[in-house]
Design an enzyme around this catalytic site. Structure first.
Site, PDB file in Angstrom:
ATOM      1  N   GLU A 146      64.212 -59.695  14.302  1.00  0.00           N
ATOM      2  CA  GLU A 146      63.157 -60.482  14.950  1.00  0.00           C
ATOM      3  C   GLU A 146      61.827 -59.771  14.700  1.00  0.00           C
ATOM      4  O   GLU A 146      61.679 -58.581  15.015  1.00  0.00           O
ATOM      5  CB  GLU A 146      63.398 -60.618  16.458  1.00  0.00           C
ATOM      6  CG  GLU A 146      62.340 -61.546  17.076  1.00  0.00           C
ATOM      7  CD  GLU A 146      62.391 -61.635  18.585  1.00  0.00           C
ATOM      8  OE1 GLU A 146      63.234 -60.979  19.219  1.00  0.00           O
ATOM      9  OE2 GLU A 146      61.537 -62.360  19.131  1.00  0.00           O
ATOM     10  N   GLU A 186      57.961 -54.626  15.997  1.00  0.00           N
ATOM     11  CA  GLU A 186      56.782 -55.049  16.763  1.00  0.00           C
ATOM     12  C   GLU A 186      55.689 -53.989  16.580  1.00  0.00           C
ATOM     13  O   GLU A 186      55.957 -52.798  16.707  1.00  0.00           O
ATOM     14  CB  GLU A 186      57.189 -55.208  18.239  1.00  0.00           C
ATOM     15  CG  GLU A 186      56.072 -55.367  19.236  1.00  0.00           C
ATOM     16  CD  GLU A 186      55.171 -56.569  19.001  1.00  0.00           C
ATOM     17  OE1 GLU A 186      55.653 -57.698  19.017  1.00  0.00           O
ATOM     18  OE2 GLU A 186      53.966 -56.344  18.769  1.00  0.00           O
ATOM     19  N   ASP A 212      51.178 -64.339  15.028  1.00  0.00           N
ATOM     20  CA  ASP A 212      49.717 -64.420  15.151  1.00  0.00           C
ATOM     21  C   ASP A 212      49.200 -65.377  14.070  1.00  0.00           C
ATOM     22  O   ASP A 212      49.477 -65.168  12.884  1.00  0.00           O
ATOM     23  CB  ASP A 212      49.102 -63.034  14.954  1.00  0.00           C
ATOM     24  CG  ASP A 212      49.417 -62.113  16.137  1.00  0.00           C
ATOM     25  OD1 ASP A 212      49.737 -62.632  17.221  1.00  0.00           O
ATOM     26  OD2 ASP A 212      49.352 -60.880  15.960  1.00  0.00           O
ATOM     27  N   LYS A 243      41.115 -68.003  11.171  1.00  0.00           N
ATOM     28  CA  LYS A 243      39.917 -68.009  10.320  1.00  0.00           C
ATOM     29  C   LYS A 243      40.315 -67.888   8.857  1.00  0.00           C
ATOM     30  O   LYS A 243      41.184 -67.075   8.511  1.00  0.00           O
ATOM     31  CB  LYS A 243      38.997 -66.848  10.685  1.00  0.00           C
ATOM     32  CG  LYS A 243      38.315 -67.040  12.009  1.00  0.00           C
ATOM     33  CD  LYS A 243      37.270 -65.977  12.239  1.00  0.00           C
ATOM     34  CE  LYS A 243      36.671 -66.169  13.624  1.00  0.00           C
ATOM     35  NZ  LYS A 243      36.274 -64.930  14.248  1.00  0.00           N
ATOM     36  N   ASP A 275      53.179 -72.882  17.732  1.00  0.00           N
ATOM     37  CA  ASP A 275      52.411 -73.986  18.316  1.00  0.00           C
ATOM     38  C   ASP A 275      51.233 -74.326  17.398  1.00  0.00           C
ATOM     39  O   ASP A 275      50.459 -75.212  17.704  1.00  0.00           O
ATOM     40  CB  ASP A 275      51.828 -73.559  19.665  1.00  0.00           C
ATOM     41  CG  ASP A 275      50.914 -72.370  19.463  1.00  0.00           C
ATOM     42  OD1 ASP A 275      51.408 -71.319  19.016  1.00  0.00           O
ATOM     43  OD2 ASP A 275      49.696 -72.509  19.676  1.00  0.00           O
TER      44      ASP A 275
HETATM   45  C1  LIG Z   1      51.632 -64.284  19.607  1.00  0.00           C
HETATM   46  S1  LIG Z   1      52.629 -62.905  19.892  1.00  0.00           S
HETATM   47  C2  LIG Z   1      54.252 -63.589  20.127  1.00  0.00           C
HETATM   48  C3  LIG Z   1      55.190 -62.667  20.835  1.00  0.00           C
HETATM   49  C4  LIG Z   1      56.596 -63.218  21.110  1.00  0.00           C
HETATM   50  N1  LIG Z   1      57.304 -63.531  19.889  1.00  0.00           N
HETATM   51  C5  LIG Z   1      56.507 -64.434  21.983  1.00  0.00           C
HETATM   52  O1  LIG Z   1      56.779 -65.534  21.480  1.00  0.00           O
HETATM   53  O2  LIG Z   1      56.187 -64.277  23.164  1.00  0.00           O
HETATM   54  C6  LIG Z   1      52.744 -62.198  18.273  1.00  0.00           C
HETATM   55  C7  LIG Z   1      53.394 -60.819  18.299  1.00  0.00           C
HETATM   56  O3  LIG Z   1      53.581 -60.365  16.955  1.00  0.00           O
HETATM   57  C8  LIG Z   1      53.224 -58.997  16.880  1.00  0.00           C
HETATM   58  N2  LIG Z   1      52.917 -58.762  15.460  1.00  0.00           N
HETATM   59  C9  LIG Z   1      51.829 -59.162  14.764  1.00  0.00           C
HETATM   60  N3  LIG Z   1      51.918 -58.830  13.462  1.00  0.00           N
HETATM   61  C10 LIG Z   1      53.124 -58.186  13.332  1.00  0.00           C
HETATM   62  C11 LIG Z   1      53.809 -57.588  12.230  1.00  0.00           C
HETATM   63  N4  LIG Z   1      53.270 -57.594  11.009  1.00  0.00           N
HETATM   64  N5  LIG Z   1      55.010 -57.031  12.458  1.00  0.00           N
HETATM   65  C12 LIG Z   1      55.546 -57.011  13.706  1.00  0.00           C
HETATM   66  N6  LIG Z   1      54.939 -57.548  14.781  1.00  0.00           N
HETATM   67  C13 LIG Z   1      53.761 -58.140  14.598  1.00  0.00           C
HETATM   68  C14 LIG Z   1      52.071 -58.855  17.849  1.00  0.00           C
HETATM   69  O4  LIG Z   1      51.881 -57.536  18.275  1.00  0.00           O
HETATM   70  C15 LIG Z   1      52.526 -59.771  18.969  1.00  0.00           C
HETATM   71  O5  LIG Z   1      53.321 -59.082  19.919  1.00  0.00           O
END
Ligand SMILES: C[S@@+](CC[C@H](N)C(=O)[O-])C[C@H]1O[C@@H](n2cnc3c(N)ncnc32)[C@H](O)[C@@H]1O
Length: 311
Positions: free
Chosen positions: A28, A53, A103, A107, A139
Site C-alpha cells: 500500500e 508512507e 496526492d 497544478k 476523488d
Molecule cells: C491524500 S493522503 C491519503 C492517505 C490515505 N491513503 C487515506 O486515504 O486516508 C496521501 C498520502 O500519501 C503520502 N505520500 C505522498 N507521496 C508518497 C510517496 N511517493 N510514497 C509514499 N507515500 C506518499 C502522503 O504523505 C499522504 O499520507
C-alpha cells in the site's frame, strides 16, 4: 514492524525475511493513518502487507495502530512507494498495489510529482506477478484520467474502471471527501505484459569517506548552494562544531529517496577524516558518495590534501 532497509543484508529481501513466513505480498503506497492497512490485514490474515508512507507523523500513528491491534502481517516503511517497490519487493513477487487518494498535485507545473506516471507503471510491471494489479481510488477526476492514460499508454496493463470497493471508501481521506459530497473514482490496472527494462535495486556502498593530510580548519564554511548529484541534489544544511571536528547536516535527495544525514570532518590518527557518520544508519548511495566528494573538494580548497579516497 518498521522496515529499515539499511539494516537488511540483501535487497530485495525475500518476503519471509521481512515477515517470518511466506505469503502473497501486497504493497500500500501512502497509507496515511493506516486504518485501511489494518482493515486489509484483518480481512486477509494470509497476506503479507507492506506499507510505504513519506510522512513520519503518519508512520508513527500507523505503527501504534498496528501494535495496538497486534497485526503480525504488516510491515511499514518510512519512505516513498517507488523506493519500497524497487528495493524491498522481488521481481514478479507482488500480488497487488493499493493506492488510496494519492496526492493529486493539481497544478500543471507539479504534475511530474504525481506517483502514477507512465514511468512508474512501466517499472511496477517488473514487480507484479502475472495478472497482478494496482488498485487506484481517488476523488480527483483529473488525476484519475491522467493515471488511466498513463497506464494505458504503457500497453502493459488491462485497465478496468469499476465502482470503488466499500473498504476503500473507509480511509481517512475517503471519509473527509464523503462528508464534502465528492464523487469517487476507482480503477484496476491488471498486468498483461512486462517492461523489458529491468528495475535493478538501488546501488548501495559500504563506505564513503576520504583521509586527508593537513590541519583541520578552525571553521568550516560550506555554503548552502545545492550540489547536483545523480538523479537529484545534495545540500549542506548546517555545520556544528564538536570536540574532534565538525558535523555537517546534509540532505541528499535522489530519485525516490530523501535522506538527512550527518557527514563528519574530524581529526583521525592518520590525518583528517571526511565521510559519512554512522548516526541514523544512513544508506550510502551514489548521491551520498557524491555529497562526500563535494565536501572533500571543499576541504581541498582550504589546503588539505587527499591521502586515501574511498568515495
Ligand atoms: C491524500 S493522503 C491519503 C492517505 C490515505 N491513503 C487515506 O486515504 O486516508 C496521501 C498520502 O500519501 C503520502 N505520500 C505522498 N507521496 C508518497 C510517496 N511517493 N510514497 C509514499 N507515500 C506518499 C502522503 O504523505 C499522504 O499520507
Amino acid at each position: 514492524m518498521l522496515v529499515r532497509p539499511a539494516l537488511l543484508p540483501h535487497w530485495p529481501p525475500r518476503p519471509e525475511d521481512l515477515f517470518g513466513r511466506k505469503g502473497s505480498l501486497v504493497v500500500e503506497v501512502g497509507f496515511g493513518d493506516g486504518r485501511f492497512t489494518a482493515e486489509l490485514a484483518r480481512a486477509h490474515p494470509e497476506r503479507l502487507i507492506l506499507g510505504a508512507e513519506v510522512s513520519a507523523a503518519s508512520v508513527l500513528r500507523a505503527l501504534r495502530r498496528m501494535r495496538r491491534e497486534g497485526l503480525g502481517n504488516v510491515r511499514l516503511y518510512h519512505g516513498t512507494g517507488p523506493f519500497a517497490l524497487r528495493n524491498l519487493v522481488p521481481p514478479r513477487g507482488l500480488l497487488q498495489v493499493i493506492v488510496n487518494f494519492p496526492d493529486p498535485w493539481p497544478k500543471e507545473r507539479h504534475q511530474k510529482r504525481r506517483l502514477l506516471r507512465e514511468s512508474f507503471f512501466r517499472r511496477l510491471s517488473t514487480r507484479l506477478v502475472e495478472g497482478g494489479e494496482l488498485l487506484l481510488t481517488t476523488d480527483h477526476e483529473a488525476y484519475f484520467r491522467f493515471a488511466l492514460e498513463a497506464g494505458q499508454r504503457t500497453g502493459l496493463y488491462r485497465v478496468e474502471v469499476r465502482p470503488p470497493p466499500e473498504a476503500h471508501l473507509r480511509t481517512k481521506y475517503a471519509q473527509k471527501w464523503r462528508e464534502a459530497g465528492r464523487a469517487f473514482f476507482h480503477a484496476a490496472f491488471i498486468k498483461v505484459a512486462e517492461d523489458p527494462e529491468p528495475w535493478p535495486p538501488t546501488r548501495r556502498y559500504a563506505v564513503a569517506h576520504a583521509l586527508l593530510q593537513g590541519e583541520l580548519p578552525p571553521t568550516l564554511a560550506l555554503g548552502k548552494g545545492p550540489v547536483p548529484v545523480r538523479g537529484g541534489v545534495a545540500v549542506f544544511l548546517d555545520v556544528a562544531q564538536g570536540e574532534g571536528g565538525f558535523y555537517v547536516l546534509t540532505r541528499v535527495e535522489e530519485e525516490d529517496l530523501t535522506q538527512d544525514l550527518l557527514l563528519e570532518v574530524r581529526r583521525s590518527a592518520q590525518g583528517v577524516y571526511a565521510g559519512v557518520g554512522r548516526f541514523g544508519s544512513p544508506l550510502v548511495t551514489e548521491g551520498v558518495r557524491e555529497a562526500v566528494r563535494a565536501l572533500v573538494r571543499r576541504l581541498e580548497a582550504t589546503g588539505l590534501r587527499v591521502l586515501q579516497d574511498h568515495t
